[in-house]
Each structure stands twice: as C-alpha cells, then as structure tokens.
Design a protein around this motif. Structure first.
Motif, PDB file in Angstrom:
ATOM      1  N   TYR A   2      12.427   1.925  -5.191  1.00  0.00           N
ATOM      2  CA  TYR A   2      11.252   2.071  -4.110  1.00  0.00           C
ATOM      3  C   TYR A   2      11.658   3.404  -3.196  1.00  0.00           C
ATOM      4  N   MET A  27      10.612   6.128  -5.707  1.00  0.00           N
ATOM      5  CA  MET A  27       8.851   6.080  -5.622  1.00  0.00           C
ATOM      6  C   MET A  27       8.463   6.957  -4.329  1.00  0.00           C
ATOM      7  N   TYR A  53       6.240  10.287  -4.569  1.00  0.00           N
ATOM      8  CA  TYR A  53       4.917  10.235  -3.846  1.00  0.00           C
ATOM      9  C   TYR A  53       4.787  11.572  -2.875  1.00  0.00           C
ATOM     10  N   SER A  76       7.069  -2.377   3.394  1.00  0.00           N
ATOM     11  CA  SER A  76       6.090  -1.079   2.723  1.00  0.00           C
ATOM     12  C   SER A  76       6.002   0.009   3.495  1.00  0.00           C
ATOM     13  N   ILE A  78       3.385   1.822  -1.026  1.00  0.00           N
ATOM     14  CA  ILE A  78       4.295   1.440  -1.817  1.00  0.00           C
ATOM     15  C   ILE A  78       4.945   0.288  -1.175  1.00  0.00           C
ATOM     16  N   TYR A  83       3.247   0.068  -6.465  1.00  0.00           N
ATOM     17  CA  TYR A  83       3.018   1.428  -5.868  1.00  0.00           C
ATOM     18  C   TYR A  83       1.741   1.808  -6.223  1.00  0.00           C
TER      19      TYR A  83
END
Lengths: 428, 428
Positions: B174, B177, B181, B207, B276, B305
């Motif tokens: 997570y 990512m 991003y 999130s 995400i 994601y």
C-alpha cells in the motif's frame, strides 16, 4: 521479466472443453481464462500477444493514412433505427435498458456511429477522402460461442470506415486496404487468402474475406494454387496481381463458372481474420449523408474494413505450432527470448543469466527469465509450450567450456555458443 | 501528421452544455464527442492524449513490478452474489440478460473477477506477493453524468489488485503504491494530494484518495500547506515524509481533532484521480480465499488501487490551461510540436516546413503540421487551443532572414531562431 515475479499459470492437463489446438494451447500456456460462455480474461502472456497483434495492425493502418478514433462500447439504439439495422440484426445484438429506461446496445460494429461522427463535423467534399478506424471490444451474442477466443462473444476488433465523394475513389481505397491487409497478415507471419465473399448483414456492392488456411477453419474456400506458391516462397506477386487471382468463399464458388482450370484450383478450410466491404451508399442513403461539392450536395460513398484482432491470436497459433506447443512468429511473440537457468543458486549460472537478462532488457528485447527452482525437464517443456522464438539454456557444465545453448523454437536447432555470441545473434 | 490529412474537427463556438473548462476545451479542440449521456467517442486528438496518459500509468506500474492482465467488460453476476456486492451496489451497476437469459453486468470494478482468477491458479503462499492490474473500460450508471469525461458513465480506469500472506505485507505494498501514484501524477504534470478518505463501497481498513486541486473539483479537501510548497518547488520530500503530512477528505476532517495548527491548514476543491484501499480480508473472507502456507491454510490479505485514466485527461486540462486553450504537459501532449506554415504554396516556406516535418517525424517527435489554407490568425488560434507545447511558425519574411519563430505555449515566449536551432532545441 523474471518468471518468479510473473504470473504465468501453466496447466499440466489438457482442458477437456478445448476442441481445437489454439484453444488448448491458450489455456495450457496461461494466456486466457474463460469467465462466461464466449467471454475471456486475458492473462499476462496472452495480453502481450494480443497487444503485439494490435500494434502491428495499427502501425500498418497509420502508415496507410488511416486515422484512429475510439467509439464507446455502449451506444444508444436510435442510430440503429435510423439505418434500419435495429430490426435486422436480431438477437446477436445485445440490447438493454439503463437506469433511466433508455435503451442501449453493446456495439457489434460501428457503421452507424462513425456516420454520426462524420455528419456532425464533415460538411465539405474537401475533407474527403477520410479513413477512420478504431480497435475496441465488440459484443455479438452468438448462439454457440466456441473454440476459445476464435468465436467468442466479447472480442477485440479493428473496424475502419472510409468516406468518399465518388464510387471510383471508394474502389481505389478498397484496393489499397486489400493490399494493406496482406501486409498486416504477412507481418503477423500469416498467409491470408482474400476470397470473394457475400457481404451479409453489413451489405454493399463487393466484399472480400481474408482467410488463413487451417484444418480447423470454419469456412470452405476455393483458390488458385498460386496462393500456395506465394506462401511457400516460390512466387512473389504485386498487390494488383494478387487481386487478380481467383479465390472464393463456399457460397460464391460455382464450379461450372470457375474461371480457372480444375487442376489449378485448391480447396481448403479457412479461418476468417478480416473482411472488407465496398459499401457504396447503403448507409449514406439510409441516413441521408451528403457533403457539399463544387456543384451542390454529393451523396457520400463508403467502405468498411474489419480485422478480428483477438481471433488473430488464435489463428496464428492454429497456423504455427507443433506437438510441444506454440511457435510464435517473432513479430507477435509475447517474449522473444526465453532464458533458462538450469541451476539457480550456482554462482556461475546466476552470473551468466544476469548478464544475458540485463543486456537484453537494456536493449528492450522482451525476455522471460526462468529463474525458478523447477526441474530442467519442466523448464524445457514450459518454454516450448509458450513458444518463445529463441531459448538460451545456461547450465554449469556448458559454462565450464564457456558456452550456453541457443535453441530456435521453430527449427529445434541447438547451437553451443559463447554468451557474447548468443547476445550478438539476438541483438544483430 | 499533416493537418490536411488529419481529422481535427475544431469548434468555433463554445458548446452551451459544457459547464467546466476541460469539457469546453475538449469539445472545442475536437477531442471528444458525446454519444449519449455520459458516453463519449474519443476523436483522434483526444485519443492520443488518452493513450499517453495510459502509457505513463502502465509504465510506472510495470517498473513497480505490477503485472498486466485484461478482464472482460461483461461479467456473470454469480461472482458478485458470492462477495455480497450484487445487492450492495444498486442501480449504478448495469445489469441485463443475454439471449440465453443469463444475467450479465458491465464491470464497474473487478475485485470479484480478479479473485476468481487468483483462486483458479494460485495455491501456494510462495507465489505471493502478487500485484495484477488492468486498464479497461468500466461502466457506472451515474444518476447525473456531467462535466464531460470527468464524470462519465463509460470511463477508462486502471484497477490494480494485490495479494499477500500477511497484513503487514499488504501495508508495505500500500505504501509502495502510494509512492508510485505520486510518481505517476508527477509525470503527468500534476500535483496530487493524497487525502485520508472513507473507503465507501469498496471497503477495507484504510484508504487514500489522490486529489488534484482545481476550483471545479467536486471534493472538499483539507491539507498541510507543505503540499503547496512541494507543488511550487520550494520543498522536496521523500515518499515516507509525504505520507506523514496531514490531508483529509471532507467527511474525515474533524477540525477539533486536526493534528496541525490552523494556520498551516489549507482548504481547497479537488478532483479525485486515484484511490487506494488496504482491503485486508474483506473480500477474501467473503469468498473464502486461502493459500497453503508452511503451516497450513493462510487467509489472503488484499489491497486495491484505482486510477481514473479518462478522467485524468480532463483533470490535466483543468490544471493546465489559459484563456486561449489547453497547455499540455510535454508528457501527455497529443503532439509535442505544432508546425505552422504561414504561406502554403510558397516554395521557401514549403521547403523549410518539409525539412522540419521530416526531420522531427524521422526522430519520432509527434508533430502536427498545419499545411492548410486557413488564414494565419485562425492557425495561431487553433494551435493555441489544442495546446502543443511548442509551435514553430514559418513565414516568408522570416525565411528571408533565415529565421523561424519558436513559441513556447506555456510561457508564450517567442524566439526567432534558425531552422537548425529550432530542430536542435526540440531534439536536444
């Protein structure tokens, strides 16, 4: 790509539902997964092949001056009522209502919508000729989806549409596309025979289907033996000469009227991978499409040109495989090189493999490096199954003599060469 | 591309239905055409921008070790009954029956199907972690589709899914990512603020939404002023440092509990371009997804994601435009260079333009050559509207002095330079 970090779910067993070789190999090589009748997910290896086919199709079309657009998969049904095909297409066209109770359909083809785009913007003959194409998913609700992606319901199609002020100009473009299609199929490693065909639900004055010969093909085709000579390399013809050769689909072949002697006629099964239509005014009359010409309104003439992109992946496998698996043409291969490390953990093997892998990766040669703990026999079988055109096999004994094995998947030929020679050969 | 052979239907009038600037410019620049409420065709210029965004998204994900797949747009509903979302998603999910009376849906997201793929092939913890993604069209039947492709019904989305044996490993991915991003949005010329967000219909433990600040944004966001400093280039932080900055969506921002002093808090409108989710076991519990671990079955932990690829095209325009039109970041620009021939037919102008066009085309610099008979004022306005980062303006008077004009769309700065210098600058 290192296999240990990839997602390549190979199947040991041959799936019982697969009746043709491409379907069997696509399932066994972890290329696709069925999600519903005629609806597939494309797994990483399959998607790479699909992308390569798509790129070649797009590249040849761009070179020929076609301009790419993208139309939505869902469309309002009004346009189809305007052309008269709302009723004509029947249950193959999937229709449904949205939350506001408006009827939509999942596009099976896009003549109506491209005409809607055309009429919204193009007013003058000066903008013609114009050839627009897209590559997008279509849906046809087949009664009997079968043979994997060969006859799926959701499928990737290239559909192109050309607009002209005269029928002669539409014919010129039709001939041009005929030649472009041959170039496309040639780059894909295929020999396609363009047969005169019935224009069916699309309609129009003239049409040719492009058929790839394969025993599992669903069409019966009749053709001049010289097509075989072209495929076998004995003969080379210009586009115009090829267009003159006799070839016809089953429904259009009348033995008594066949213009070539029987001994020169060949008969075979074919897979339809493309279809071109000289539409003329079929749609522009129905939808009233004119442009202003130098002396008033001119009714627009059209052509339409389709290629089954997802089907082509299967057709290529039908045309190029052996008992061990797929034999990809280099242009389409998901990976051009398969690198097999026979003894992961061995310092020399690791070092040689890393050198090969890093060198080819830096040069953007797509390479799959089997760095797993699988036994050698399993690695050989997997690499043959997925069909990388070249294999480099690295083992401790060879490295003692400073050699690795370079294997051609197509010929099966193996050479013992130095790492440097192998790299030079693949980068040459 | 020569404009005379392209399809670039520019609109002179501002379409009355377009309420936000990106929608207005996308219509005026001939990028999109509405086909039904929230359903658009992508015309050539728009499709080039969309492709560029897609390529950058895919490239960064591949670099991060994500593996690409492609799931079908239509899916059987059974999987959604298994997860419990068949009822939860309501009318936004478009459902209908095929000719065999089987219920299908148009995928609004793909947690269920990717889990179906995962469980079909992945049996052992040794295959984890695994991060699969796709970029494909989705459909959500919005009650009020609006703002062009910003809130369309059929839209292009990148959706990624990761699988792990422990929650800690899912958290690690997570965070990875989260950083990937930021890299993606940076390459797209955007500063995105990752705000803590409610996980809504997707669910899970944690999130973040990625918001691009724009007055027309639909979300209210609260954030540490240091995000502005990063955007303005005054501050550079590592991924970990950025993850520590405060930022929250409206529904999660509680002023009394805000950890940063009020004077450091900023408030703005944002466009959500990514989201995400640390899912944990939400789906794997519902669908019973285990792998075998060293000591028996292990329940799989997940993350998911998303990036709104088609929405990003509009978000980039919202973030980068002026009164004359779009100002594309170089990475996304449909054409990097616009070449304007002020006097087609003039031998010197034609010759200089052909040299520039052929040289840049040979070097694969995307260039749009306005070779039409339009008047200079119209050509300038069109090129500003479509926003090529660089313009080269070639006229007979300049050529007498051996110069052309090189204009930066972003700064408006014009330089008189030789053809050779212009080429050197653009190829440098």
């Amino acid at each position: 790509m290192r296999l240990s970090q990839y997602f390549l779910p190979l199947l040991k067993e041959t799936p019982s539902e697969a009746q043709i070789v491409s379907h069997r190999y696509m399932l066994r090589a972890g290329m696709i997964k069925q999600q519903a009748a005629g609806i597939y997910s494309w797994l990483p290896l399959g998607l790479r092949a699909l992308d390569n086919v798509e790129k070649i199709v797009a590249d040849e079309l761009e070179k020929a001056g076609c301009v790419r657009v993208l139309m939505p998969t869902l469309q309002p049904t009004e346009l189809w009522k305007e052309s008269g095909r709302y009723d004509a297409l029947g249950k193959e066209m999937l229709r449904f209502k949205d939350r506001a109770d408006r009827e939509l359909l999942y596009s099976p083809t896009c003549e109506e919508m491209i005409i809607d785009i055309f009429r919204s913007y193009v007013k003058s003959y000066k903008a013609l000729p114009l050839n627009l194409y897209q590559i997008n998913w279509k849906f046809r609700d087949e009664v009997r989806p079968r043979f994997g992606v060969m006859r799926g319901r959701e499928f990737l199609m290239k559909d192109g549409y050309s607009f002209h002020t005269t029928l002669d100009d539409a014919k010129r473009e039709y001939s041009k596309m005929y030649d472009v299609y041959h170039n496309i199929f040639k780059r894909l490693g295929l020999t396609a025979i363009a047969v005169s065909a019935d224009s069916g639900a699309i309609g129009g004055n003239l049409s040719h289907e492009f058929q790839v010969l394969a025993e599992t093909g669903e069409s019966q085709v009749y053709y001049d033996q010289r097509f075989d000579d072209i495929r076998d390399g004995k003969l080379s013809l210009s586009g115009e000469e090829m267009r003159g050769l006799y070839a016809a689909a089953d429904e259009l072949h009348v033995p008594e009227k066949c213009p070539i002697p029987k001994e020169n006629l060949r008969e075979a099964r074919g897979i339809e991978v493309g279809h071109i239509f000289l539409l003329g005014r079929k749609y522009t009359d129905a939808m009233g499409i004119d442009v202003t010409g130098p002396e008033g309104a001119v009714r627009v003439e059209m052509g339409t040109y389709g290629i089954g992109v997802s089907r082509l992946v299967a057709a290529i496998i039908e045309a190029s495989h052996d008992d061990n698996g797929i034999i990809w043409p280099e242009s389409v291969a998901p990976f051009r090189v398969g690198l097999i490390n026979l003894r992961p953990g061995d310092v020399n093997c690791e070092e040689a493999c890393n050198l090969i892998y890093n060198t080819l990766t830096a040069k953007e040669v797509p390479i799959l490096y089997d760095d797993t703990d699988e036994r050698p026999g399993g690695k050989f079988a997997s690499m043959d199954l997925i069909g990388t055109p070249w294999q480099i096999i690295v083992g401790p004994k060879g490295l003692e003599r400073n050699v690795v094995e370079l294997k051609s998947r197509k010929t099966g030929e193996k050479q013992e060469v130095s790492v440097e020679s192998a790299l030079a050969k693949l980068l040459g």
